[in-house]
Design a protein around this motif. Structure first.
Motif, short mmCIF file in Angstrom:
data_model
loop_
_atom_site.label_atom_id
_atom_site.label_comp_id
_atom_site.label_asym_id
_atom_site.label_seq_id
_atom_site.Cartn_x
_atom_site.Cartn_y
_atom_site.Cartn_z
N GLY A 135 0.78 -1.23 0.00
CA GLY A 135 0.00 0.00 0.00
C GLY A 135 0.81 1.27 0.00
N MET A 136 1.96 1.30 0.69
CA MET A 136 2.73 2.54 0.70
C MET A 136 3.07 2.93 -0.73
N GLY A 137 2.59 4.05 -1.16
CA GLY A 137 2.94 4.51 -2.50
C GLY A 137 2.16 3.84 -3.60
N ILE A 138 1.11 3.07 -3.28
CA ILE A 138 0.28 2.47 -4.32
C ILE A 138 -0.64 3.56 -4.84
N ASP A 139 -0.36 3.99 -6.04
CA ASP A 139 -1.07 5.16 -6.52
C ASP A 139 -2.28 4.76 -7.35
N LYS A 140 -3.20 4.03 -6.77
CA LYS A 140 -4.41 3.66 -7.51
C LYS A 140 -5.55 4.54 -7.00
N PRO A 141 -6.04 5.44 -7.83
CA PRO A 141 -6.99 6.43 -7.33
C PRO A 141 -8.39 5.90 -7.05
N ASP A 142 -8.74 4.74 -7.68
CA ASP A 142 -10.14 4.31 -7.59
C ASP A 142 -10.35 3.06 -6.73
N VAL A 143 -9.59 2.97 -5.62
CA VAL A 143 -9.86 1.89 -4.67
C VAL A 143 -11.18 2.26 -3.98
N ARG A 144 -12.17 1.38 -4.08
CA ARG A 144 -13.51 1.75 -3.60
C ARG A 144 -13.81 1.28 -2.18
N PHE A 145 -13.03 0.28 -1.69
CA PHE A 145 -13.24 -0.12 -0.30
C PHE A 145 -11.94 -0.65 0.30
N VAL A 146 -11.80 -0.41 1.60
CA VAL A 146 -10.69 -0.96 2.36
C VAL A 146 -11.30 -1.67 3.56
N ILE A 147 -11.03 -2.98 3.67
CA ILE A 147 -11.59 -3.76 4.77
C ILE A 147 -10.46 -4.16 5.72
N HIS A 148 -10.66 -3.93 6.99
CA HIS A 148 -9.70 -4.43 7.99
C HIS A 148 -10.28 -5.69 8.62
N HIS A 149 -9.75 -6.84 8.19
CA HIS A 149 -10.20 -8.11 8.78
C HIS A 149 -9.76 -8.13 10.24
N ASP A 150 -8.57 -7.59 10.51
CA ASP A 150 -8.06 -7.45 11.89
C ASP A 150 -7.84 -5.97 12.14
N ILE A 151 -8.20 -5.54 13.32
CA ILE A 151 -8.03 -4.12 13.65
C ILE A 151 -6.53 -3.82 13.73
N PRO A 152 -6.05 -2.68 13.19
CA PRO A 152 -4.61 -2.41 13.19
C PRO A 152 -4.05 -2.05 14.57
N LYS A 153 -2.71 -1.92 14.63
CA LYS A 153 -2.05 -1.70 15.93
C LYS A 153 -2.09 -0.25 16.37
N SER A 154 -2.45 0.66 15.47
CA SER A 154 -2.51 2.07 15.86
C SER A 154 -3.48 2.81 14.96
N LEU A 155 -3.93 3.98 15.44
CA LEU A 155 -4.86 4.77 14.62
C LEU A 155 -4.15 5.38 13.42
N GLU A 156 -2.82 5.61 13.55
CA GLU A 156 -2.10 6.09 12.37
C GLU A 156 -2.16 5.07 11.25
N SER A 157 -1.89 3.80 11.60
CA SER A 157 -1.94 2.74 10.58
C SER A 157 -3.33 2.71 9.96
N TYR A 158 -4.33 2.77 10.82
CA TYR A 158 -5.72 2.70 10.34
C TYR A 158 -6.01 3.86 9.38
N TYR A 159 -5.57 5.05 9.77
CA TYR A 159 -5.82 6.23 8.93
C TYR A 159 -5.09 6.09 7.60
N GLN A 160 -3.84 5.67 7.68
CA GLN A 160 -3.00 5.52 6.49
C GLN A 160 -3.62 4.49 5.53
N GLU A 161 -4.07 3.36 6.10
CA GLU A 161 -4.58 2.27 5.27
C GLU A 161 -5.96 2.59 4.70
#
Length: 732
Positions: A296-322
Motif C-alpha cells: 500500500g505505501m505509495g500504491i497510486d491507484k486512485p479508484d480503490v472503492r473499499f478498504v476492509i480491515h479483517h483485523d483491527i490495526p495496531k494504531s490509529l495512524e496505521s488505520y488512517y493511512q490504510e
C-alpha cells in the motif's frame, strides 16, 4: 506576478500537465525553493510527492529523496521518467542494483541529468555513496514517510533515526520532511530528531469527506459477511488488510473459491510474485488484494472503492493511512473494520515479549484504537481529534459519513458525572492515565493507587454507580470536547484544560452516549450488522425460526441452542435455504445437524419465501476452501483412538485453545466426538453430571455465563470440553 510565480505555474503545466496547485502545494513548494527547512503533514491523496518533485525539477542540482520502500521508489521513478524525454532524470540507488547500474546512476548525476535520486536509508549509510554525493551539487534532501523516524509513529525504522548526521556529512542543504499521518507527539519527535525545530510547518486537513467509516463486530460470520460485502461492490477495486501472512493466504483462497478475483500480498512472497500481484491489481486483472501492511505505501491507484480491515490495526495512524488508500479520486470510499476485543488481547500478548519502553508505546497506541472502535460518537470527529484537528460534526464536510452518525445511540445527561470526573483529575494532581482514573472513580484498588494513598481519599469510589465502561466512554468524550487532554511528554497521562477548570466552576448540560460493547465471547451470537448497508437478516423470519427452534428443542428434550445456534438461524434468514442440501451450507450446520433437525426448518423457509415473494440469493453459498475437512477427519479419527488432546494439538501445530475451537466447530455442525476419555481424567462423575445438568437447563451456551454460574469451581477449558461432550450427546 513575479517571475518565480510564473515559473512555478509554468513548471506545473510543463511537467505535470496541471493548471493549478492543490491545497497547500504552492506554499510548500515556495518554501522549498526559498531554501527553508520544511515540514509537510498531508494526508494520502493530497499530492504530497509533487511538493518535492516540482522544486527538484526546477532547482539546480540533484534532490535526494529518502524513502522506506523499494516498491514505492520504483513507482515514483517510473512516473517521473514518464514526464521527461531523459531516462536519467530520476534514479533509484538501493541494494537491488548491480555494479554497472550503480555506475550509470553516478554518471547521470555527475552530468547534471538526474534531478531526483531515490535512496533507502540503509543505502545512504554506505561510505562510498556518502563520499560520492559529497562531491555533487545537491539541491535538498526530502525525507518521505517521515513518521518512520519516530518510535511513536506506526512504522518506526531505527535506520531513520540517524539521517540528520548522514545529511550533515553530505552537505549543508535544506531538509524537507513529509508524512501522511502524524499526531502531535510524532510531529515533535520528527522535528527534534531531524534537528529542524525552526522548520516551516504546513499541515493540511486530515478530513477525507468522501470516506465512510464503519466498524462491525467480528463474529463467526465474518467470512460470509466479507464475501457478501464484496459481491455488493461487484467489479470494484478493494484492499483487505490482515495482520498475519497465514490469514492473508486463507482469505485470498476463500475469495477465489467463491468466484472473486483476488490475490494475496505479503512480505513472505518472493519479490517477483509481489510485483506481479501488485501490477495485476493496478491493471485491474483482479479486483481485490488481500494484504498485510507490507502493501500500500505509495500504491497510486486512485479508484480503490473499499478498504476492509479483517483485523483491527495496531494504531490509529496505521488505520488512517490504510483507509486513506480508498477513494483518492474523490469518489466513493468505504472503510469497513471488524473489531473484537480478543484481537486487541492478542496484540497485547505479542507486545509482552518486547522491551518495556516499546511495550508502553505499543499499549498506549492500542488503547487509542480501542477508543475509536468502541466509541459511539462521530468516528470522523474522534479520528480528526486524534490528529489534533477540530471537526464540526453538524456542518463539517462528510459529517454524516459514518455508522455512528447514521445510527446514533441514545444520549444521556452527564453533567454531574463530567464534573465529578474533572474534579478527580484535578484532585489526583493530574498524574494518572485513563485506567487509574476509572479505577479511582469505581473504587477499585491497585498498587499504584495505594502508593499515592488515593484509596484513602473522599472521592475514591465516588462514581461506583456506573461501571468502568461508562467512565471510559465519558473520558473519551471529555477529551474530544476539550475538557481534558493527554500529556505529550508522559504520553497518556490525563491533564485538565482551562475549559475543564471553568466547567467545574460553572457546569452546564453535557449529553453523552455510552460506548458500543462488542461481546468478547467467540460464541456470542450477534445479529448481522445492518449499519453499513451490508446484508440484512430478515427479522420476521428470524422470529419464526426462533419459535420453531424452541418447539423442536422441546420435542427432542434438548435446549434450543442445541438444535441450531443463533448465528445459524441468522444465516438462514439471510440466505433462505429451502432444501436440506442448501441447509448444509449454512454457517455452523453440517450434514448431521441438517438431517437430524433440518426438515421443519427448510419447510418453514420455503413456505415463507413463497408467501412473501422473496427473491432468494441462490448464488449465495459461501464455499469453504476445504482445508479444514482434513483437520476435522484427523481430530475425529484421533479422538476415536483416545489420543491425548495435547498430542493431537501438538501434531497439528495448534495451540490447545485452537484445538478446542476446532472441536466445537465439529460438534456444533452435527458430528459426534467422543472425548469422555480425557474428561474422565479431569472431572469425576458428580462434577460431570453437575455441568451437564447446567447446560441442559441453561438458556444459553455461553461459557462466560457458565463461569459466572460456577464462580470459580471449574476453569474455562473444563467447561468448554464439557460443552463439547454435551452438544455431541444431546444434539448430534
Amino acid at each position: 506576478m513575479n517571475n518565480k510565480e510564473i515559473d512555478l505555474h509554468g513548471a506545473l503545466k510543463k511537467y505535470f500537465g496541471f493548471n493549478k496547485f492543490k491545497g497547500l502545494q504552492e506554499d510548500v513548494i515556495r518554501s522549498i525553493i526559498d531554501g527553508n527547512d520544511t515540514f509537510v503533514i498531508m494526508p494520502t491523496g493530497g499530492g504530497k510527492s509533487l511538493c518535492y518533485q516540482l522544486p527538484a525539477l526546477a532547482k539546480e542540482g540533484t534532490a535526494i529523496v529518502v524513502s522506506p520502500l523499494i516498491a514505492l521508489m520504483k513507482n515514483q521513478v517510473d512516473a517521473i521518467r514518464g514526464i521527461s524525454a531523459e531516462q536519467g532524470i530520476a534514479h533509484v540507488l538501493n541494494s537491488s542494483l548491480n555494479k554497472t547500474e550503480v555506475n550509470i546512476v553516478k554518471s547521470d548525476i555527475e552530468k547534471g541529468i538526474t534531478k531526483l535520486l531515490y535512496v533507502a536509508p540503509e543505502s545512504l549509510i554506505k561510505e562510498e555513496y556518502i563520499d560520492f554525493l559529497k562531491s555533487q551539487k545537491i539541491s535538498f534532501v526530502a525525507i518521505d514517510e517521515a513518521h518512520c523516524i519516530s518510535e511513536w509513529g506506526h512504522d518506526f525504522r531505527p535506520e531513520y533515526r540517524n539521517l540528520r548526521t548522514i545529511i550533515e556529512k553530505i552537505d549543508d542543504v535544506p531538509i524537507i520532511g513529509l508524512t501522511a499521518t502524524a499526531t502531535q507527539k510524532v510531529q515533535e519527535d520528527i522535528l527534534k530528531t531531524l534537528g529542524m525545530s525552526d522548520a516551516k510547518t504546513f499541515k493540511a486537513s486530515f478530513n477525507r469527506p468522501n470516506l465512510f467509516y464503519d466498524v462491525r463486530p467480528k463474529t463467526n460470520n465474518i467470512n460470509s459477511d466479507i464475501i457478501r460485502f464484496i459481491r455488493e461492490h461487484q467489479g470494484k477495486s478493494g484492499i483487505i488488510y490482515c495482520l498475519s501472512r497465514k490469514k492473508v493466504e486463507d482469505i485470498a483462497q476463500l475469495l477465489q473459491v467463491n468466484g472473486i478475483k483476488a490475490v494475496p500480498y505479503h512480505a513472505g512472497l518472493d519479490a517477483k510474485t509481489r510485483s506481479k500481484h501488485q501490477d495485476m491489481f493496478l491493471m485491474e486483472d483482479v479486483d481485490v488484494v488481500v494484504a498485510t501492511i507490507a502493501f500500500g505505501m505509495g500504491i497510486d491507484k486512485p479508484d480503490v472503492r473499499f478498504v476492509i480491515h479483517h483485523d483491527i490495526p495496531k494504531s490509529l495512524e496505521s488505520y488512517y493511512q490504510e483507509t486513506g488508500r480508498a477513494g483518492r479520486d474523490g469518489g466513493e470510499g468505504y472503510c469497513l473494520a471488524y473489531y473484537a476485543y480478543k484481537d486487541i488481547e492478542k496484540l497485547e500478548k505479542f507486545l509482552s515479549g518486547k522491551p518495556i519502553a516499546e511495550q508502553e508505546i505499543g499499549n498506549a497506541l492500542l488503547q487509542e484504537v480501542v477508543g475509536y472502535a468502541e466509541t459511539s460518537m462521530s468516528r470522523r470527529k474522534y479520528l480528526l481529534h486524534y490528529f489534533g484537528e477540530e471537526f464540526d460534526e453538524v456542518n463539517g464536510l462528510g459529517a454524516n459519513m459514518d455508522d455512528n452518525v447514521r445510527n446514533p445511540k441514545v444520549k444521556k445527561e452527564a453533567q454531574a458525572e463530567l464534573k465529578n470526573l474533572l474534579e478527580v483529575v484535578k484532585e489526583t494532581n493530574q498524574k494518572y492515565k485513563s485506567k487509574e482514573l476509572v479505577n479511582t472513580l469505581i473504587g477499585k484498588v491497585n498498587a499504584l493507587l495505594k502508593s499515592h494513598k488515593t484509596d484513602e481519599k473522599p472521592y475514591f469510589g465516588s462514581g461506583k454507580n456506573h461501571d468502568d465502561k461508562y467512565w471510559m466512554a465519558l473520558i473519551r468524550q471529555a477529551l474530544v470536547a476539550g475538557f481534558i487532554k493527554k500529556e505529550i511528554e508522559q504520553y497518556g497521562v490525563v491533564k485538565i484544560t482551562d475549559k475543564g477548570l471553568e466547567y467545574i466552576k460553572n457546569p452546564f448540560s453535557f449529553m453523552m452516549s455510552e460506548d458500543h460493547i462488542y461481546s468478547e465471547n467467540e460464541d456470542a451470537s450477534i445479529s448481522v450488522n445492518t449499519k453499513g448497508g451490508g446484508g440484512v437478516a430478515d427479522e420476521v423470519l428470524i422470529k419464526l425460526l426462533k419459535d420453531l427452534q424452541k418447539s423442536v428443542a422441546k420435542k427432542n428434550g434438548v435446549p434450543p441452542y442445541a438444535v441450531f445456534q443463533e448465528t445459524s438461524l441468522e444465516d438462514m434468514a439471510l440466505k433462505y435455504p429451502i432444501t436440506i442440501e442448501e441447509l448444509k451450507n449454512i454457517y455452523g450446520v453440517g450434514e448431521g445437524k441438517a438431517s437430524k433437525f433440518g426438515k421443519p426448518f427448510v419447510e418453514l423457509i420455503a413456505k415463507y419465501v413463497e408467501e412473501n415473494d422473496i427473491l432468494r440469493p441462490d448464488d449465495f453459498i459461501v464455499k469453504s476452501t476445504g482445508e479444514n475437512s482434513g483437520l476435522k477427519l484427523y481430530i475425529i479419527q484421533n479422538t476415536d483412538r483416545k489420543i491425548p488432546l495435547e498430542d493431537i494439538a501438538k501434531s497439528k501445530g495448534l495451540a490447545f485453545n485452537e484445538l478446542i475451537e476446532e472441536m466445537q466447530r465439529i460438534v456444533y455442525s452435527g458430528t459426534k466426538l467422543n472425548i469422555d476419555y480425557c474428561i474422565d481424567e479431569l472431572l469425576d462423575e458428580d462434577q460431570q453430571e453437575e455441568i451437564f445438568d447446567y447446560f441442559m437447563e441453561s438458556e444459553s451456551d455461553r461459557i462466560q455465563d457458565a463461569l459466572d454460574e460456577f464462580d470459580g469451581d471449574y476453569d474455562e477449558d473444563e467447561l468448554r470440553l464439557m460443552r463439547i461432550k454435551f452438544i455431541s450427546k444431546v444434539a448430534n
